[in-house]
Design an enzyme around this catalytic site. Structure first.
Site, PDB file in Angstrom:
ATOM      1  N   ASP A  36      21.578  67.035  82.892  1.00 54.94           N
ATOM      2  CA  ASP A  36      22.397  67.513  84.012  1.00 54.94           C
ATOM      3  C   ASP A  36      23.891  67.281  83.771  1.00 54.94           C
ATOM      4  OD1 ASP A  36      22.233  64.813  84.103  1.00 54.94           O
ATOM      5  OD2 ASP A  36      21.828  64.679  86.260  1.00 54.94           O
ATOM      6  N   ASP A 257      41.124  72.411  58.842  1.00 54.68           N
ATOM      7  CA  ASP A 257      41.233  73.629  59.647  1.00 54.68           C
ATOM      8  C   ASP A 257      41.127  73.176  61.092  1.00 54.68           C
ATOM      9  OD1 ASP A 257      40.964  76.027  60.979  1.00 54.68           O
ATOM     10  OD2 ASP A 257      39.483  76.870  59.603  1.00 54.68           O
ATOM     11  N   HIS A 351      42.091  87.218  61.590  1.00 56.93           N
ATOM     12  CA  HIS A 351      41.554  87.743  62.858  1.00 56.93           C
ATOM     13  C   HIS A 351      42.665  87.687  63.887  1.00 56.93           C
ATOM     14  CE1 HIS A 351      41.303  83.466  64.000  1.00 56.93           C
ATOM     15  NE2 HIS A 351      40.795  83.265  62.804  1.00 56.93           N
ATOM     16  N   HIS A 358      38.946  83.856  67.923  1.00 56.93           N
ATOM     17  CA  HIS A 358      38.715  85.158  67.299  1.00 56.93           C
ATOM     18  C   HIS A 358      38.928  86.149  68.432  1.00 56.93           C
ATOM     19  CE1 HIS A 358      36.054  83.102  64.042  1.00 56.93           C
ATOM     20  NE2 HIS A 358      37.327  82.823  63.928  1.00 56.93           N
ATOM     21  N   TYR A 385      36.567  79.368  47.211  1.00 60.83           N
ATOM     22  CA  TYR A 385      35.573  78.291  47.370  1.00 60.83           C
ATOM     23  C   TYR A 385      34.655  78.301  46.161  1.00 60.83           C
ATOM     24  CZ  TYR A 385      37.423  79.388  51.939  1.00 60.83           C
ATOM     25  OH  TYR A 385      38.283  79.665  52.970  1.00 60.83           O
TER      26      TYR A 385
HETATM   27  N1  GLY Z   1      38.707  77.977  62.368  1.00 61.16           N
HETATM   28  C1  GLY Z   1      38.155  79.217  62.620  1.00 61.16           C
HETATM   29  C2  GLY Z   1      38.800  80.249  61.831  1.00 61.16           C
HETATM   30  O1  GLY Z   1      39.607  79.951  61.006  1.00 61.16           O
HETATM   31  O2  GLY Z   1      38.569  81.407  62.020  1.00 61.16           O
HETATM   32 MN    MN Z   2      41.042  81.486  61.667  1.00 58.10          MN
HETATM   33 MN    MN Z   3      40.832  78.248  61.101  1.00 57.70          MN
END
Ligand code: GLY
Ligand code: MN
Ligand code: MN
Length: 437
Positions: A36, A257, A351, A358, A385
């Site tokens: 809850d 990040d 993005h 996003h 990578y």
């Molecule tokens: N940290 C999410 C991205 O870079 O899109």
């Molecule tokens: Mn990003």
């Molecule tokens: Mn990012």
């Protein structure tokens, strides 16, 4: 703070486009963490963009064709006993004056009061959400309206997604929105700069995460915009690594990040740097490629340029660089066309950024490119990578283990301006000279 008048302007822009339609927007539901206990409430971005109203269990209706009420809110009524537990509500009375609604009803009256706003509509704008029960409620209302068609000769003949109406607006940031985004970016810039000073061998990734998120909260951000990624060594090869549990070692690169949400507007920044102050030759070679890809991609951020060019540019620089190192071989055009670089670079170069990390808005219209426009904010975030488990594409050479475990991404938040672009997150260093000591 976005002014009440700005929300009203946004609604006017939407209403001008929907004409005889009626649009229904629903607040975010509350989300359960466990049993809850609930997560902190986070309003639905569309709903917030159009109302500024920050409570659950609410519905906003835009009915520009209605004779009396064009903007209608359904909200939770005041209930002091409930509010003692879960926080104060604006309530029906205050919602009208504070949020500029022409009419406000208790949410329990939705089924009874909604039909009058659908009756004369030629279509219903509603974005199907995750809550199928609410989707079904809207569909039932539509069905009821259709039942009168034979008698009256009119009814909302279509259910339409509001995306093409709303998202072009959300994509272009107003001055008020940009002020909030700049603040979200500034806090994250300071957090990244502190994290780089703080990180050293022997510390755990979560300790760096804690420093970053401490700064977010200290500076008034709501918290991380997304789970912070603090990925040392080979962990950086996992794009969404969020465990952040490893003890960092001498010689590691650290990929961070992390971005924050400030009044619902997000930043999203990545840096990769050597925690001991020196790149190995292999780390440096890969870093140089990613940085060059990022700089060249950012140079494509200019009004009128196709969005797609940012990705295409980054891919070409990365492929050229990996070919120079012998990690890819063959014909460059074929490598690009057949995406043989994908074992090294498997995500898009960026993005839209805004109320959602996003953010909403199209990137491409079929074969027609989406061109960049002033006021759009996007990330530019190429990476390479080289997982210890990397499987080269068909016909490509095996990867020498000396490259294994190198993961590098560099991500900035970029505003399209009238004359080019502004890198909002430029305050976090990324040149090799600045990262080495
Ligand atoms: N940290 C999410 C991205 O870079 O899109
Ligand atoms: Mn990003
Ligand atoms: Mn990012």
């Amino acid at each position: 703070m976005t002014q009440v008048t700005e929300y009203a302007q946004r609604r006017e822009q939407v209403m001008a486009k929907i004409g005889k339609g009626t649009a229904i927007f629903r607040s975010a539901p509350t989300a359960v963490m466990h049993n809850d206990v609930e997560y902190n409430f986070r309003q639905d971005s569309d709903f917030f963009y159009l109302t500024g109203f920050n409570e659950a269990e609410a519905v906003a209706v835009l009915a520009p064709h209605h004779e009396e009420h064009r903007f209608i809110l359904f909200v939770q009524p005041k209930d002091l006993e409930r509010e003692t537990w879960s926080g104060y509500r604006v309530g029906v009375e205050a919602a009208k004056s504070q949020y500029g609604a022409d009419e406000v009803y208790p949410i329990a009256e939705l089924d009874e009061k909604l039909p009058q706003y659908l009756e004369k509509a030629d279509r219903i704008y509603y974005r199907l959400g995750r809550d199928t029960a609410f989707n079904n409620k809207v569909l039932r209302h539509w069905q009821k309206q259709m039942a009168t068609y034979a008698k009256t000769g009119y009814a909302p003949m279509a259910l339409a997604d509001p995306a093409p109406v709303l998202y072009p607006l959300r994509q272009i940031k107003s001055a008020a929105e940009l002020a909030l985004m700049r603040q979200a970016v500034k806090i994250a810039v300071d957090a990244h700069n502190h994290a780089r000073e703080y990180a050293r061998p022997g510390l755990y990734e979560y300790q760096v995460q804690a420093e970053i998120e401490h700064i977010f909260r200290q500076r008034g951000a709501l918290g991380p915009a997304y789970p912070s990624i603090v990925a040392s060594g080979a962990n950086a090869c996992v794009l969404h690594y969020t465990e952040n549990t490893r003890q960092m070692q001498d010689g590691d690169l650290l990929l961070i990040d992390a971005g924050c949400a400030y009044e619902y507007y997000n930043s999203d920044i990545t840096r990769s740097f050597p925690i001991s102050g020196h790149f190995t030759p292999e780390q440096k070679a890969i870093y140089e490629i990613v940085l060059e890809a990022q700089l060249q991609s950012i140079a494509q951020v200019q009004p009128g340029n196709p969005y797609k060019q940012t990705h295409d540019t980054a891919v070409r620089v990365i492929v050229e660089g990996l070919m120079d190192l012998g990690l890819l071989q063959g014909d460059i055009e074929e490598i690009i066309k057949e995406e043989k670089y994908k074992p090294f670079y498997m995500h898009r170069t960026g993005h839209w950024l805004g109320l959602d990390v996003h953010d909403v808005g199209v990137y491409q219209h079929g074969e027609t490119p989406h061109n960049l426009e002033p006021g759009q904010v996007l990330t530019i975030e190429p990476g390479i990578y080289i997982s210890p488990y990397i499987k080269p594409a068909e016909g490509q050479p095996e990867v020498d283990p000396k490259w294994h475990g190198i993961g590098i991404r560099i991500e900035d938040d970029v505003l399209v301006t009238a004359s080019g672009c502004e890198v909002l997150s430029a305050g976090v260093p990324k040149s090799i000279a600045e990262l080495e000591n």
